[in-house]
Write a protein that holds these residues in place. Structure first.
Motif, PDB file in Angstrom:
ATOM      1  N   THR A  58      33.122  39.765  30.147  1.00  9.64           N
ATOM      2  CA  THR A  58      33.855  38.641  29.564  1.00  9.64           C
ATOM      3  C   THR A  58      33.982  38.804  28.057  1.00  9.64           C
ATOM      4  O   THR A  58      35.049  38.568  27.468  1.00  9.64           O
ATOM      5  CB  THR A  58      33.139  37.316  29.903  1.00  9.64           C
ATOM      6  N   ASP A 116      39.960  37.552  33.721  1.00  9.55           N
ATOM      7  CA  ASP A 116      38.497  37.625  33.838  1.00  9.55           C
ATOM      8  C   ASP A 116      38.086  37.112  35.215  1.00  9.55           C
ATOM      9  O   ASP A 116      38.149  35.920  35.483  1.00  9.55           O
ATOM     10  CB  ASP A 116      37.859  36.784  32.723  1.00  9.55           C
ATOM     11  N   GLU A 117      37.671  38.042  36.076  1.00 11.84           N
ATOM     12  CA  GLU A 117      37.265  37.720  37.441  1.00 11.84           C
ATOM     13  C   GLU A 117      38.260  36.778  38.119  1.00 11.84           C
ATOM     14  O   GLU A 117      37.895  35.684  38.555  1.00 11.84           O
ATOM     15  CB  GLU A 117      35.872  37.094  37.443  1.00 11.84           C
TER      16      GLU A 117
HETATM   17 MG    MG Z   1      31.957  37.028  32.756  1.00 12.59          MG
END
Ligand code: MG
Ligand code: ATP
Lengths: 236, 435
Positions: free
Chosen positions: A49, A171-172
């Motif tokens: 992140t 992000d994910e």
């Molecule tokens: Mg993360």
């Protein structure tokens, strides 16, 4: 040879947590070429992140340089950095992060309004084209709360792409979705990557998601520990 | 973009209906208070203006002082028609005018004695007089006959007289000697607060006889305008015109004539006639403290309320913004500038303030209209200061609009602190903040 879309040189990020310093990233070098579909992988807390935040210009490195589309992010004013995000980068979040009070259409339209360049007719055409592309043409008037997680993430994909940025960060993007739905989202992103040549950088824990990537950068404890090309990735 | 901002702001307000309704009602309450208090002070001011200008002073007065020696001033204009002729064509704002004798006398009757400030009136020239004076005993027509007097209830009681009775007025003439006149009580009028404490009315001719003045002499030419707001403008114009015509005119000085007579003019070193152009505000300046006091009291009350409401606004917005941390972070991440975030949150407060203020203003105006319609009689002591008998609120749309604008602006300003906090929010919060 055009310049890379992302170029990170000896990047470190240190967070001050009370009296202790957390080294979220150390000595990270990374080059991402235009048109890549790059996955950032690594265990929890490895700095995925943090790295995406630095590339996205929502944060600046403690040391080292991050260049996005030729701009050194730490040399930009807050205003210019915001403009860089608006014009050059699309964001897809793990938790979708749509504006609850706006409709699907309005959410997707929002970056265009911020840019303030298009006429309302052009905006409508563009937004409708994207909603068509992500398969939500029938849901334009719905509010995010009326959609499933997968549908919400499709809206987010449309919003990230609407201003036609050269780079999209995610992000994910599939972490809050079941694996089938997550797979659809990755397929959608891959399709957009192929169709428009938009560079995608996404982080994930999930090996199945990684397998779609054209390259995988592995992080561990804030360092880049390896970079695999498509063949290697798909072999896993 | 502004349309979308408006849309988001309105939807955000709608999202927390209860909290925002509470705040809007507080804002509305303050606005309603403002409207009512403003209506009260304006009502007082207007009532004072109306009663006082009809009974005691014109909107503009062409008056003056005459001094035989430098130490003996009389509040008179000798041969008033000459200066009046010199200026009368210069007053397009004129409604009507009436010469008024000015004097002071000791009244003595069987029941007692008291000092009276006398006004010499020609009833036929004063159409406004009938509307303000409410005769409770006797008849106003009688005052048209020479050798009569109109008293107010308290004066009649103090002197122990009723219509038809005679009392003796004793006054110092311009030549220093004392002169007396017997007058018959023509009528007794209802008290009009402070104004009825010392003022009494006698026919202009009777006043001249008492003071041994010539026919062309009066105290002041009281000039009534269509709009009293023009007073200062007209007064300045008259002053200049009279000077041009060769009259000696006193410089403007916001004091009633009797203060000038007692404390100022006699100390000055000149003799003969000087003219003095004054406005009703000059003549009433000794009463204006009442309006000032009420206005002040109201302001203190409203200020306290506003501080409370401002704290409420700051708190509510701070909560709303904290709840929206991730949303604001997201907007910042996807490219919204700080100034745009600021504008969005300020807009939200602006809408809340405007909505609350408009509702409150309507409520205040409705309550005010209700109070006026109910015809509530004020307590005696309040009548005394307010120069009016029934509670009357003067609520003017223009003034209400000013209050609405003021409260809305205040709300927006109070919101600037939490809004600045929102604008400083970093876009990373979009990723980190959970929930
Ligand atoms: Mg993360
Ligand atoms: N704002 C912050 N303040 C302090 N420490 C932080 C902050 N953000 C991240 N960290 C720390 O930096 C390190 C890297 O965090 P990061 O969120 O980048 O990891 P990640 O790979 O994304 O993890 P996950 O897979 O759990 O999302 C972690 O040790 C984390 O605790």
């Amino acid at each position: 040879m055009p310049e890379p879309i992302v170029e990170a040189v000896d990047v470190a990020k240190v967070y001050q947590l009370g009296k202790t310093q957390v080294h979220a990233l150390r000595h990270v070098d990374l080059v991402v070429e235009r048109g890549e579909f790059l996955s950032i992988a690594g265990p929890s807390g490895s700095g995925k992140t943090t790295l995406l935040n630095l590339i996205g210009g929502v944060d600046v490195p403690s040391s080292g340089t991050v260049r996005v589309d030729g701009e050194d992010t730490s040399k930009l004013t807050e205003r210019a950095l915001t403009r860089l995000r608006l014009d050059h980068i699309g964001f897809i979040f793990q938790t979708f992060n749509l504006v609850a009070v706006l409709t699907v259409f309005q959410n997707v339209e929002f970056p265009l309004l911020l840019q303030g360049r298009m006429s309302s007719d052009d905006r409508r055409r563009r937004v409708n084209a994207l909603l068509e592309a992500v398969g939500l043409a029938d849901h334009a008037r719905h509010r995010p709360s009326e959609l499933s997680g997968g549908q919400r993430q499709r809206v987010a994909v449309a919003r990230a792409l609407v201003a036609n940025p050269p780079l999209v960060l995610a992000d994910e993007p599939t972490a809050n979705l079941d694996s089938v739905t997550g797979g659809h989202i990755i397929d959608l992103m891959r399709e957009m990557n192929r169709r428009d040549g938009t560079t995608f950088i996404f982080s994930t824990h999930d090996p199945k998601v990684m397998s779609h990537a054209s390259a995988i950068v592995r992080l561990e404890d804030g360092r880049v520990v390896g970079r695999e090309t498509a063949q290697g990735a798909e072999a896993r | 973009m502004i349309a979308t901002d408006l849309f988001i702001a309105a939807r955000n307000l709608a999202r927390h209906t209860r909290r925002n309704l509470l705040l809007a009602s507080a804002i509305g309450g303050v606005t309603a208070m403002l409207v009512l208090l403003g209506g009260l002070t304006t009502g007082m001011r207007e009532a004072m203006l109306h009663s006082a200008t009809t009974l005691m002073t014109g909107h503009v007065n062409l008056a003056g002082f005459f001094k035989i020696t430098s130490g003996t001033a009389a509040p008179i204009v000798a041969g008033w028609e000459k200066p009046w002729d010199a200026v009368k064509d210069r007053i397009p704002e004129l409604d009507y005018m009436a010469p008024r004798g000015r004097g002071w006398a000791k009244a003595v009757a069987d029941g007692g004695s008291m000092d009276l400030v006398l006004a010499g009136v020609e009833l036929s020239r004063e159409p406004g007089f009938h509307k303000v004076i409410q005769v409770v005993d006797g008849s106003l027509e009688e005052l048209g006959k020479p050798g009569t007097i109109l008293l107010f209830q308290d004066q009649a009681k103090r002197l122990g007289v009723k219509p038809g009775d005679t009392l003796t007025l004793s006054a110092p003439t311009t030549r220093g000697a004392s002169n007396t006149a017997d007058v018959r009580v023509a009528a007794v009028a209802r008290n009009i607060g402070l104004l009825s404490a010392f003022n009494a009315f006698i026919p202009a001719d009777t006043l001249r006889q008492l003071y041994q003045l010539k026919a062309g002499t009066t105290g002041a030419v009281q000039i009534y305008l269509k709009d009293p707001a023009d007073s200062a403008k007209v007064a300045a114009r008259l002053r200049a015109a009279l000077r041009d015509a060769g009259w000696r005119v006193m410089d403007p000085d916001p004091q009633p004539y009797w203060q000038k007579l007692m404390f100022k003019v006699n100390a000055e070193d000149w003799t003969g006639q000087k003219l003095d152009v004054t406005t009703w505000e000059d003549e009433m300046s000794f009463l204006s403290w009442i309006v000032t006091a009420v206005t002040w009291l109201g302001n203190v009350l409203v200020t306290v309320l506003m501080v409370i409401v401002a704290v409420g606004i700051v708190n509510t917005l701070a909560i709303a913004i904290r709840e929206r941390t991730r949303e604001i972070g997201t907007l910042r991440a996807i490219g919204m500038q700080r100034t745009q975030v600021l504008r969005l949150t300020l807009l939200e407060a602006f809408l809340l303030g405007l909505g609350g203020a408009v509702a409150g203003a309507l409520l205040g105006a409705a309550v005010g209209a209700g109070l006026n319609g109910a015809g509530i009689e004020l307590p005696e002591t309040m009548q005394y200061f307010l120069l009016q008998r029934n509670l009357h609120l003067a609520i003017h749309p223009g003034q209400v609009a000013v209050y609405v604008a003021f409260v809305t602006a205040l709300t927006t300003v109070a919101a600037s602190w939490p809004s600045a906090y929102a604008a400083r929010m970093r876009p990373v919060t979009a990723m980190h903040h959970v929930g």
